[in-house]
Structure formats: C-alpha cells, structure tokens
Design a protein around this motif. Structure first.
Motif, mmCIF file in Angstrom:
data_model
loop_
_atom_site.group_PDB
_atom_site.id
_atom_site.type_symbol
_atom_site.label_atom_id
_atom_site.label_comp_id
_atom_site.label_asym_id
_atom_site.label_seq_id
_atom_site.Cartn_x
_atom_site.Cartn_y
_atom_site.Cartn_z
ATOM 1 N N ALA A 119 0.824 -1.214 0.000
ATOM 2 C CA ALA A 119 0.000 0.000 0.000
ATOM 3 C C ALA A 119 0.852 1.256 0.000
ATOM 4 O O ALA A 119 0.487 2.264 -0.607
ATOM 5 N N LEU A 120 1.996 1.192 0.650
ATOM 6 C CA LEU A 120 2.898 2.343 0.656
ATOM 7 C C LEU A 120 3.477 2.593 -0.729
ATOM 8 O O LEU A 120 3.797 3.730 -1.080
ATOM 9 N N GLY A 121 3.586 1.530 -1.523
ATOM 10 C CA GLY A 121 4.071 1.685 -2.891
ATOM 11 C C GLY A 121 5.475 1.184 -3.136
ATOM 12 O O GLY A 121 6.021 1.373 -4.224
ATOM 13 N N VAL A 122 6.074 0.519 -2.147
ATOM 14 C CA VAL A 122 7.434 0.030 -2.352
ATOM 15 C C VAL A 122 7.412 -1.201 -3.249
ATOM 16 O O VAL A 122 6.436 -1.956 -3.274
ATOM 17 N N GLU A 123 8.511 -1.402 -3.975
ATOM 18 C CA GLU A 123 8.609 -2.505 -4.928
ATOM 19 C C GLU A 123 9.712 -3.489 -4.575
ATOM 20 O O GLU A 123 9.909 -4.479 -5.282
ATOM 21 N N GLY A 124 10.432 -3.199 -3.495
ATOM 22 C CA GLY A 124 11.478 -4.109 -3.051
ATOM 23 C C GLY A 124 11.735 -3.911 -1.571
ATOM 24 O O GLY A 124 11.458 -2.839 -1.021
ATOM 25 N N VAL A 125 12.230 -4.961 -0.918
ATOM 26 C CA VAL A 125 12.668 -4.844 0.465
ATOM 27 C C VAL A 125 14.109 -5.313 0.567
ATOM 28 O O VAL A 125 14.518 -6.262 -0.117
ATOM 29 N N TRP A 126 14.870 -4.611 1.387
ATOM 30 C CA TRP A 126 16.221 -5.029 1.734
ATOM 31 C C TRP A 126 16.194 -5.389 3.213
ATOM 32 O O TRP A 126 15.835 -4.570 4.052
ATOM 33 N N LEU A 127 16.560 -6.633 3.500
ATOM 34 C CA LEU A 127 16.573 -7.126 4.868
ATOM 35 C C LEU A 127 17.987 -7.077 5.417
ATOM 36 O O LEU A 127 18.915 -7.656 4.837
ATOM 37 N N MET A 128 18.161 -6.375 6.535
ATOM 38 C CA MET A 128 19.422 -6.459 7.253
ATOM 39 C C MET A 128 19.679 -7.922 7.618
ATOM 40 O O MET A 128 18.796 -8.758 7.502
ATOM 41 N N PRO A 129 20.897 -8.289 8.031
ATOM 42 C CA PRO A 129 21.273 -9.704 8.138
ATOM 43 C C PRO A 129 20.269 -10.557 8.904
ATOM 44 O O PRO A 129 19.756 -10.157 9.954
ATOM 45 N N ILE A 130 20.020 -11.741 8.357
ATOM 46 C CA ILE A 130 19.062 -12.675 8.965
ATOM 47 C C ILE A 130 19.712 -14.013 9.297
ATOM 48 O O ILE A 130 19.037 -14.926 9.757
ATOM 49 N N ASN A 131 21.022 -14.128 9.101
ATOM 50 C CA ASN A 131 21.724 -15.373 9.405
ATOM 51 C C ASN A 131 21.961 -15.520 10.911
ATOM 52 O O ASN A 131 21.970 -14.531 11.640
ATOM 53 N N PRO A 132 22.192 -16.738 11.386
ATOM 54 C CA PRO A 132 22.569 -16.926 12.793
ATOM 55 C C PRO A 132 23.799 -16.094 13.155
ATOM 56 O O PRO A 132 24.746 -15.980 12.361
ATOM 57 N N SER A 133 23.781 -15.542 14.360
ATOM 58 C CA SER A 133 24.824 -14.617 14.783
ATOM 59 C C SER A 133 24.737 -14.443 16.298
ATOM 60 O O SER A 133 23.645 -14.502 16.860
ATOM 61 N N PRO A 134 25.860 -14.191 16.968
ATOM 62 C CA PRO A 134 25.821 -13.958 18.416
ATOM 63 C C PRO A 134 25.443 -12.539 18.807
ATOM 64 O O PRO A 134 25.228 -12.265 19.990
ATOM 65 N N SER A 135 25.343 -11.626 17.845
ATOM 66 C CA SER A 135 25.087 -10.216 18.161
ATOM 67 C C SER A 135 23.653 -9.832 17.809
ATOM 68 O O SER A 135 22.988 -10.510 17.023
ATOM 69 N N TYR A 136 23.185 -8.718 18.348
ATOM 70 C CA TYR A 136 21.829 -8.262 18.021
ATOM 71 C C TYR A 136 21.741 -7.822 16.565
ATOM 72 O O TYR A 136 20.696 -7.959 15.925
ATOM 73 N N HIS A 137 22.824 -7.250 16.024
ATOM 74 C CA HIS A 137 22.765 -6.684 14.667
ATOM 75 C C HIS A 137 22.986 -7.738 13.590
ATOM 76 O O HIS A 137 22.583 -7.538 12.448
#
Length: 520
Positions: free
Chosen positions: A70-88
C-alpha cells in the motif's frame, strides 16, 4: 544531443501541440519497474513480532507485506538474517540458515513467495567481508594450524613487521588501529577490519572464493532471493588493493549471473564519488552517500541552489563508468542518525527531505519507520528501535527487543493513526511514491535545473522522451513567488502539491516548506 537542447525541444513541442492533450502523470498506469522503484530497508528484529516473544520475526514481516504494498514500495532489503551472536547480526556463524529468533528457512521461503505475489522483490544482506569469531570455520582455524579453514582467514606472526605500529602491536576493538588481533597463548595474530569479533575472510584463497559463490547460489536457487546488499564492499581486500576489490566484484557478479541473469547487487562503498565509481564495473547499484548528506544539508540550511548541479555531476561521473548503473539514493540508513533527528524533529523539514529524495533522480531507499518520522541517534541500537504499528495498548506486534530512547509513544504517531490522517508524514510519503511510480519522468528521467533567483528554491525539470514534469520545492520558512519563463507555460497541470502551493499564468506561489509538481 545535449540535455539543455532536449529540454528546449520538449518545451517548444509543448507550445505547438496544445490541440493534442497530454495525459496527466497520476492518470497513467504504474510505469516504474524495480530496481528503479522504491526499496524499503527492514531490521527484522525491530519490525513486527508474530509470536509475542518480544523479537520481530519473518512471520511478522510477512503479515505486514500489504502495508508495504500500500505504501508503494517494490522491493525490500533485509538487514542480516543469518545466525549470529550479536543483536545486529553482521557477524555470521552460519551462512546457510536463518537466525532462530527470526524463524526458519521455510518461513523465509514463504515470505519471498508472498512478497513476489505482491510484486515486491527481496534483497538480503550478505556479509562477505568477515565472519563471526564464533563461526565454526574460525573456531577450527584458530585451534588447528593445519586445518583447511586456517587459510579462510588472514594471519601473521606477531613479529612480522606488517603488524607493528611504532614498535608495538595494537590489538583489541576500540583501539585496533592496525587491525591485528591476538589469540590467547599464540604467537599468531588474525586480521579484522571491524574488530576482533569479526575476522576478515581471505579472498586470496580460491577455496574461500568458491565457498562464497556457493553461498550466493544457495540463497538464489534454493531459497529464491532476488539479490544481495553487499556489506563493506570496499573492504574485501585492504585499502591499498583497491583494484583487487574492483576485480573481485566483477568476478562475483559473473558467477551470480550464471544462476540469475537479472540478479540485483547493491554495494555499500561509503566513500566520495571518485572512490565509488570504479566499483560499478561489478556492482551496477551502489548507495549514493554523497546525495543523502547533500539533501540533509540543503534542508537544514534552506539552500538548495547547488543540489541539482551536485547530483548531475555525480550521475555524469557514474554514467561514464557504467551507463546502466542504478543510483541507490537514500536519506539515512541503519548506520546513521535517523532523518527526523537529523532535521531536529522538524516535520516540515522531514517532509521536504522526502520530497527531494522522491523527485530527484535515483532509485530511492527508505529506512523502516522513516515514513512515520521515527527518531534515532547513535549509538546504533537507538537508530534501530521498534516500529510503532499502533498505540501501545493496542499494538500486539510491536517488537520489544530494546526499550526505545527516541521513537516512543510520546514522540512518534503510530502507523495506524498516520494512515488515517491525510496530512500525516506517512501519507506524504505515500502520495509522493505513488506519483513517482506512475511517472516515466520521475522514475527514469534526466534532470535539468531551473534558476529561480532564490537559493532557497530547488526547481528542476525531469524528462524522458515520453514525458516531462516541472518540480519546485521551497526549502525556507518564508513564502516565495516564482515567475516561470515563458517557455515553461506548458507546465500548468498540478500533479502534486502541499501547503496550498499553486500556479496561475506562470506565477508560482510556494508557501513555506511547500512542493509543487507540474505536468504539461
């Protein structure tokens, strides 16, 4: 044909074809096509929580795809989603899986399928400069000198001159000037550009390179992502090996195109344009850090007289390197103070920054919550605070991964209420995105500045062979009246306006912090 001559012919043609009406921009079907459309950056942990464990996840994000559509975006970029010990999660421990807090590979595959149903592409952050120091590769490499993973990383003996600085080895995270890190009870050190917890991978090793290609192939062929945002693309090799960096990304792109000819690669090269340019040989899309800063400076100083010229200079240079490059423009991202905080929480300036981003050339990126006016200042955790979907007592999906310091119920109006308010920042973004998506000129056109005599007014024409529009922004707190040249009289149809901006008989009235977009 020069741009100025093209503009003159467009205007001249308009003067002599009044009997043949031109369809308005807003009346046309969507013409933008990703990656030239708008992309939305998401920190999954902060976006939407589906299971009430306090952490945003993939299922929560899937349930909010209609919001993005609805906002009109056509793509999303996801910050890292792999296993990791940190919050980021920029220190990966497994390149072939999803962090369990976020869900499963099947959850992610479902997200991609649902996104594609809505014509939304999916780009994932791929962290290839370094791994986590907790990655099994590194754990084995530091334990066994004869391990095949030893050469996945960069090592030096503590007495090697290359790791000496003024006769002293400097190690650790905060003072890691020469980026060599000690191992306990060892005479060897490992190289890490971003600190001891993220050891650099060794791209001089062909086995490591093949492993990286395998990772990319997996996410495209097995999972279905459309491309990658490539973290720290400038630092694959040390700074004194820039040409090796440039060549590596050509090599990487060629390998990824064997799986998907249309693979989208966007690189993070945080540097001036002259440093960024050569990377476009292998990375056809790169983030335009210069323009983000220039827009913020223009809005805060109320001086826009050089903004278009600066943008054209950068674009001309990039086009000389790769004529098909994608200019990934943005205001701020997950590494910078949020745009609302950067304009001192001034809603008028935030709207103006959005208007400039979405009407100037480029393929814009929005940082999640930017459309709500979410606030945030470093340290990084506080520019990645939870998205506000509704007022607190009704918000069943709000993440609680961190207690917000800046984006709270007292400082930010939640999405549900902004969506119902025609004058909200959300609807300002939505209207501009819709305008851009439906306009050949705004999606693909070149830019020609119009001199108004006011340094506070940013005025320009965006044009393609099919269409041209005239855009005017008043960045100041005072109303401005602009007399258009006679050749611009063809621009009389209002496609977008706010704050009662208007045009009549070539006389444009621009109230404080207003924008006006005109078509022929």
């Amino acid at each position: 044909m020069t741009l100025s001559l093209k503009l003159y012919l467009f205007l001249l043609l308009g003067l002599f074809t009044v009997a043949e009406p031109t369809a308005g921009v807003a009346q046309e079907a969507r013409v933008s096509k990703w990656p030239r459309g708008v992309t939305y950056e998401i920190f999954v942990q902060a976006f939407a929580d589906s299971d009430n464990d306090g952490i945003g996840d993939i299922r929560g994000m899937t349930a909010r795809l209609d919001y993005l559509k609805a906002l009109g975006v056509e793509g999303v970029w996801l910050m890292p989603i792999n296993p990791s010990p940190s919050y980021h999660k920029y220190d990966v421990t497994n390149y072939y899986d999803i962090h369990p807090d976020y869900g499963t590979l099947d959850d992610f595959k479902t997200f991609i399928r649902e996104a594609h149903k809505r014509n939304i592409k999916v780009v994932m952050d791929l962290v290839l400069n370094h791994s986590s120091s907790q990655h099994p590769w590194f754990l084995e490499a530091k334990a066994k000198k004869d391990s095949p993973y030893r050469n996945y990383f960069v090592w030096a003996h503590k007495d090697d001159p290359q790791v000496q600085t003024k006769g002293k080895i400097i190690a650790g995270d905060s003072d890691n000037v020469n980026r060599w890190n000690k191992l306990d009870d060892s005479d060897y050190l490992y190289y890490s550009y971003f600190g001891g917890g993220m050891p650099d991978l060794n791209y001089d090793n062909p086995d490591l390179r093949e492993e990286v290609f395998k990772i990319g192939r997996f996410w495209m062929s097995e999972v279905g992502v459309d491309g990658f945002r490539l973290d720290a693309a400038r630092h694959i090799f040390p700074d004194d090996r820039a040409k090796d960096n440039h060549r590596w990304w050509v090599y990487f792109r060629n390998e990824m195109q064997k799986v998907n000819k249309e693979v989208y690669l966007v690189g993070e090269v945080w540097a001036p344009a002259e440093v960024v340019g050569p990377y476009m040989q292998g990375l056809p899309a790169l983030f335009n850090f210069d323009m983000g800063g220039a827009i913020i400076n223009a809005v805060n100083s109320a001086r826009a007289d050089s903004l278009v010229f600066k943008h054209r200079k950068i674009r001309s240079f990039y086009q000389s390197v790769n004529p098909a490059y994608v200019d990934a423009t943005f205001l701020t991202n997950h590494d910078q103070n949020r745009i609302m905080s950067s304009v001192n929480n001034n809603i008028d300036k935030a709207k103006m920054a959005a208007a400039l981003l979405l009407t100037l050339p480029g393929s814009p990126y929005l940082y999640y919550g930017e459309e709500l006016g979410m606030r945030g200042k470093k340290p990084d955790e506080y520019i990645r605070e939870p998205f506000l979907w509704d007022v607190a007592m009704k918000d069943k999906v709000r993440s609680k991964w961190i207690s917000p310091r800046y984006s709270t119920d007292s400082t930010v109006v939640p999405a549900s209420r902004q969506m119902a308010d025609k004058s909200s920042l959300y609807n300002h973004y939505k209207a501009l995105i819709q305008l851009r998506n439906n306009s050949q000129a705004l999606s693909y056109g070149e830019v020609e500045a119009l001199e108004t005599g006011y340094p506070e007014v940013c005025a320009f024409v965006r044009m393609t062979e099919q269409e041209s529009v005239l855009v005017l922004h008043n960045l100041s707190s005072q109303e401005k009246t602009v007399q258009l040249p006679s050749t611009y009289s063809v621009y009389s149809k209002v496609e977008f306006k706010n704050k009662k901006a208007s045009v009549r008989n070539r006389l444009v009235q621009l109230p404080a912090y207003s924008s006006l977009v005109l078509s022929r």
